[in-house]
Design an enzyme around this catalytic site. Sequence first.
Site, short mmCIF file in Angstrom:
data_model
loop_
_atom_site.label_atom_id
_atom_site.label_comp_id
_atom_site.label_asym_id
_atom_site.label_seq_id
_atom_site.Cartn_x
_atom_site.Cartn_y
_atom_site.Cartn_z
N HIS A 223 0.71 -1.19 -0.21
CA HIS A 223 -0.01 0.06 0.07
C HIS A 223 0.77 1.27 0.01
O HIS A 223 0.57 2.26 -0.48
CB HIS A 223 -1.02 -0.06 1.00
CG HIS A 223 -2.27 -1.14 1.15
ND1 HIS A 223 -1.87 -2.26 1.48
CD2 HIS A 223 -3.29 -1.10 0.48
CE1 HIS A 223 -3.06 -3.13 1.13
NE2 HIS A 223 -3.89 -2.20 0.55
N GLU A 335 -3.96 -3.08 10.33
CA GLU A 335 -4.76 -3.38 8.97
C GLU A 335 -6.20 -3.44 9.57
O GLU A 335 -7.39 -3.04 9.02
CB GLU A 335 -4.32 -4.52 8.45
CG GLU A 335 -5.22 -5.13 7.28
CD GLU A 335 -4.64 -6.06 6.69
OE1 GLU A 335 -3.77 -6.92 6.95
OE2 GLU A 335 -5.31 -6.56 5.64
N HIS A 390 -5.37 5.85 2.83
CA HIS A 390 -4.19 5.31 2.97
C HIS A 390 -3.13 5.90 3.22
O HIS A 390 -1.91 5.50 3.67
CB HIS A 390 -3.94 4.18 1.70
CG HIS A 390 -4.80 2.82 1.86
ND1 HIS A 390 -3.78 1.78 2.78
CD2 HIS A 390 -5.76 2.43 1.58
CE1 HIS A 390 -5.02 0.87 2.76
NE2 HIS A 390 -6.02 1.03 2.12
#
Length: 669
Positions: A223, A335, A390
Amino acid sequence: TEPVYYPKGDKKAVFDITTDYIAPRYQHVGVQLFDRVGEEAGERIPVKQISLPRLGNILKLPRQANFSLFIPFHREIAGQLIDIFMGMRDIEDLQSMAVYARDRVNPYLFNYCLSVALLHRVDTQGLDIPSFMESFPDKFIDTQILSQVREEANLVPTGSRTPIEIPIDYTASNLEEEHRLAYFREDIGINLHHWHWHLVYPFNGPRQIVNKNRRGELFYYMHQQVIARYNFERLCASLKRVTRFIDWRKPIPEAYFPKLDSLIASRSYPSRVANQTIQDLNREQDQVKADINRLEQWRDRIATVIASGNAQDEAGNDIPLTEFEGIDVLGNMIESSILSPNRAFYGDLHNFGHVFIAYIHDPDHRHLESFGVMGDSTTAMRDPIFYRWHAFIDDIFQQFKASLPRYTVSQINYDGVTVDSCQIQSQGGNPNVISTFWQQSDVDLTRGMDFQPRGPVFVRFTHLQHQPFTYNISVNNSGGARRGTCRIFIAPATDERGNPWLFQDQRTLFVELDRFVVNLQPGKNTIVRRSDQSSVTIPFERTFRNLEANRPAEGTDAVEQFNFCGCGWPHHLLIPKGTPEGKDSHLFVMISNYDDDRVDQDTNVPCNDASSYCGIKDRLYPDRRSMGYPFDRSPRDGVSTLQQFLTPNMRVQNVTIRFTNRTLRKPRQ
Ligand code: CUO
């Protein structure tokens, strides 16, 4: 026995089953309906009678509902169904169970759980599964296009059909400046990669499936690279780097209208108008009750962990965040996955960010609306807010990385190895210039559409592409024969204002292009490497796998091909778009000391060629360094520019990425 109609390629096959396998709502018509279909079938597949387990809660998710792994209740029933599929004694029993479940269970849930089971069962390593995009084209393609596809299939005989063209601009106009990045966010290959990544690295489910080598670190790194790539694309589009979504009590200025309909739910993916604000959630049907307060609590607890360098597990034991493994612990915590040291305490920060945003339009379900695109890993990357969320998550990881010891010169240098030069050469182009352009490719949508008559119907979509090129790297080795790892990255040369970067900022923008082992002879070495050998990407054909020619033969490792093989950055997006006048960029090449890189294992297995973001199936991550090395940490004292960072085994070459606004058609294979 009554057969159930089941398409298999263009051929029709039926499963021979008894009435109790037919879904309750069809049982009263079972014999007539299935006899008719059975007559047309070319193949009858026997289904073994087994004692069928109760599906219980699994059936509580209606067949017409959308399915999201981010929603705890959905995760829970997915875990149950995966356990059922994994627990079947042999393939015959599994087939029987799958036939029974298929018309009862929510189709997305069914597809996900069966895919996970097929990937992980020892006895199903040779099965062919259609690509996710073929099964569920509605998650990737504009609704209007799908209705045109259906019309074409009904009116035009096979052979005379022409591809339906997906316009490159269909979700917004240029009045919206974020729309400049739509070609990236809405790229079908990117969204397929993201779906496959999360399929290979689920955060929930049986422990032996979740607990893969360095999966928390890979969550961070894959990511992080998405954000680096997105920022590079933004700078090419004269937009500033993405800003973190940090103030959760304030409105979100970015709007997004996906124009996707779920064919199964016959409902649109909800849109988000500008300036909506996330709110506390209370949606009984999804069993989601969550306050923004909790999200803030989790964030603050994680900040404390980073500041102290210590986490606590459920029993109160200290878990120190070590220099090399700490990032893995943190990845699972943030996460979060079931490997989090204490999920009850550190919570589920990243996943719940997705959930809050996905329900922004209907936080208490009063309008009976389902989640937006952020609620599903198949569609999340379409939305500009994905990158803002993100960017926030990545910043937490960066804070941890900033707390680690800096790499010393000896940790990044390779004594006696000097990179003398590095050049990029495209076919027919100038040295150190990479050309980008639009390309149109065709994908067959037949499988995911329930129209009659059948036969291929293609959609034609436009995506970014680059001219293939080679790296030519000269390396001098003043020692004996030895090995090294060649690491290639690229970053924009200047910031938003056109000023040179501070290393501290530029390091987070380096995009990995390739990583491979080289044998160095004493003296001069010339390394030649093609762009399409990249350890980051998979070829177009593997991203889409839509063409019969690319279907793996029976008995090959086809499931690997479906899953691990489908995970990988799409090759057509290896290189950022660049600009018409040419985007000045820094190509970085490094040869690191193989003694500190090597992982002793046999990596000669299928689909070992996109390991940078996806790892290798059933193997350790094939590079012992921290992911992102050497750019994953703050620089040593006295280093403020990239040039100052370089040791003799590194080299920076100025390259230009030049975009030409022309569209080439890719020949259909
Ligand atoms: Cu891949 Cu937020 O993790 O989507």
